[in-house]
Design an enzyme around this catalytic site. Sequence first.
Site: not given
Length: 476
Positions: A123, A362, A364
């Site tokens: 990430c 994000d 993720h």
Amino acid sequence: MNSVSPSSAQYVGGGEGPDCRPAPFGHVADGNRNEGELDEVDRLKTKFMSAWNNVKYGWSVKSKTSFNKTSPLYLLGHSYLFNHEDEVERFSLAFVSRLWLTYRKDFAPLDGGGLTSDCGWGCMLRSGQMLLAQGLLLHLLPTDWRWPASPALTDVDFELFRPRSPSKSLGGVVSIPSLSSFPSHWGSGSPSSPSSPSPSSSTPPKLPRRPPGDPRHEALHRQLLSWFGDRPSAPFGLHQLVALGSSAGRRAGDWYGPSVVAHIIRKAVSTTTEVQNLAVYVAQDCTVYKEDVVRACESDSSWKSVIILVPVRLGGETLNPTYIQCVKNILKLECCIGIIGGKPKHSLFFIGFQDEQLLYLDPHYCQAVVDVTQSTSSLESFHCTSPRKMSVSRMDPSCTIGFYARSKKDFESLCSAVEAALSSSKEKYPIFTFVDRGSQDFGLDEPHDAPPPHILPPNRMARSKTQGSSDDFVLL
């Protein structure tokens, strides 16, 4: 209150940021085997954990993000006040046009373990890619470029919040006119992913009419995305970044901190021939040495554009509240290209804020690999339509701040603007500083690939004894 100065805390302990943890699955700990060698058990562990992470990050919880209609929102130097449909459309275009780079699966195996997905460990690398991508958008495309095919925002709502003190908890909704004054599609939608509407939707949101994009700009847009493709030949793809990280002791499956990623980005840009007239400078010890920047950018009689990356630590174990206003002021600057960091153990790419909440992208979310070199491939999975926010107080103190300057004049303006933004902190030590001379004038070596651990500058030693941190400071 944590008052560790950014320059000293950058070298605290063995961890470096939100994603710095012990080596995960697939790594050999047996001293009787050669380092990096994987036996059959390790390979099974790797495959199992990779499959689990693909499932874990392959779906998302559907939740709405609320925006205050009476407070300005800042997105990479531009402000938006959601009191009119045109402002919502302007923000929608600006947000969705940012490049969104997430976990991917089913790409060519990475060296050093054969992983075919970065789910669960990559990430921070993805956040670093988004930071670099924003710099490249400014470098290659007009500053007002927007993706004309941008879908509508999903999972958003616009509410009227009661004025409150920053120290109070969020909330205090006094009314929810929501989107009564806006078209219904601005607050609706139940996407199956953060980036696209559900395929089962019978009536997709109706988009406002937009002028067609310049074909040259769209070709550059696709080319830029291809540089971040998940294939070994992509100059800024995961394969290349992992290979460059080996000099910092990282390999596929490890977690990366924001400082290490900053140096990987610098190497990636310096080694490619795809991007012309661009330099990347990484600050040393929370100091931007102007002569070093000039030296990196001056080429004969011309000047290279520059991306400046500043790894910092804004406190000890948690964010020092006195730096919050500085972070917000930096995100107000047009020269800022974002901040890579996140919350503890969870990397995010911060691109703006509203009130006491940070706006972020994000990484993720696990998606199948897309070959954008094919002209028929869709680009929608590289653009997010669901804005997300989090309280600035939850921000992990370890982060890297990015800036972009096209010309020497822009660099000089950048220095002045950033110094003014940094002066808002009441903390004795600023987040970072600018120095007119070069690093060699202070007895420093050439820019290093990564900060050495456990270093505390002499003038910070006295302060470290009062921090109460579990990490030890060592004076070299």
